[in-house]
Design a protein around this motif. Sequence first.
Motif, mmCIF file in Angstrom:
data_model
loop_
_atom_site.group_PDB
_atom_site.id
_atom_site.type_symbol
_atom_site.label_atom_id
_atom_site.label_comp_id
_atom_site.label_asym_id
_atom_site.label_seq_id
_atom_site.Cartn_x
_atom_site.Cartn_y
_atom_site.Cartn_z
ATOM 1 N N ARG A 1 0.828 -1.202 0.000
ATOM 2 C CA ARG A 1 0.000 0.000 0.000
ATOM 3 C C ARG A 1 0.864 1.255 0.000
ATOM 4 O O ARG A 1 0.565 2.229 -0.674
ATOM 5 N N PHE A 2 1.965 1.257 0.768
ATOM 6 C CA PHE A 2 2.884 2.389 0.750
ATOM 7 C C PHE A 2 3.468 2.579 -0.646
ATOM 8 O O PHE A 2 3.533 3.707 -1.151
ATOM 9 N N ASP B 1 -7.678 3.781 7.465
ATOM 10 C CA ASP B 1 -9.076 3.545 7.088
ATOM 11 C C ASP B 1 -9.964 4.756 7.378
ATOM 12 O O ASP B 1 -11.184 4.667 7.315
ATOM 13 N N GLY B 2 -9.339 5.898 7.676
ATOM 14 C CA GLY B 2 -10.091 7.133 7.888
ATOM 15 C C GLY B 2 -10.571 7.361 9.305
ATOM 16 O O GLY B 2 -11.269 8.326 9.580
ATOM 17 N N GLY B 3 -10.196 6.474 10.229
ATOM 18 C CA GLY B 3 -10.617 6.609 11.621
ATOM 19 C C GLY B 3 -9.758 7.581 12.401
ATOM 20 O O GLY B 3 -8.801 8.161 11.889
ATOM 21 N N ARG C 1 -7.891 17.549 0.877
ATOM 22 C CA ARG C 1 -8.176 16.884 -0.410
ATOM 23 C C ARG C 1 -7.100 15.868 -0.748
ATOM 24 O O ARG C 1 -7.396 14.773 -1.229
ATOM 25 N N LEU C 2 -5.853 16.219 -0.491
ATOM 26 C CA LEU C 2 -4.757 15.281 -0.716
ATOM 27 C C LEU C 2 -4.882 14.104 0.243
ATOM 28 O O LEU C 2 -4.633 12.955 -0.136
ATOM 29 N N HIS C 3 -5.267 14.387 1.468
ATOM 30 C CA HIS C 3 -5.467 13.315 2.452
ATOM 31 C C HIS C 3 -6.480 12.303 1.931
ATOM 32 O O HIS C 3 -6.254 11.098 1.983
ATOM 33 N N ARG D 1 -7.666 6.916 -0.539
ATOM 34 C CA ARG D 1 -8.173 6.075 -1.648
ATOM 35 C C ARG D 1 -7.088 5.158 -2.190
ATOM 36 O O ARG D 1 -7.329 3.983 -2.476
ATOM 37 N N ILE D 2 -5.871 5.681 -2.300
ATOM 38 C CA ILE D 2 -4.765 4.854 -2.782
ATOM 39 C C ILE D 2 -4.440 3.759 -1.771
ATOM 40 O O ILE D 2 -4.224 2.607 -2.139
#
Length: 98
Positions: A10-11, A69-71, A86-88, A93-94
């Motif tokens: 993922r990185f 995961d956005g937590g 927005r970049l976050h 998503r990536i």
Amino acid sequence: MFRNAFEWERFLAVRHRARMTRFGGDCMAYCLLAMGQIDVVIESSLESYDIRPMIPLIEAAGGRVTTWDGGRADNGGRIVAAGDPRLHDEVLRILDGP
């Protein structure tokens, strides 16, 4: 830093879209992020005491800090921080994968 194949994969997905990456930096990376000198910090296996002091600094500068995961990032773990929300969202998503 990335302890298993999933985290490394993922990185790398984010790294392939970046102009430059660096390993290390610890607290300094988050300070540079808050100052607008770098765009994103991605880490895994952080302790809560590693990230909690950084969250208010980054958010006060207009950035965003969460888990992959956005937590909430308060408890550490896999962390992504960006100076631009927005970049976050794009990085999340990536990291989420194909």
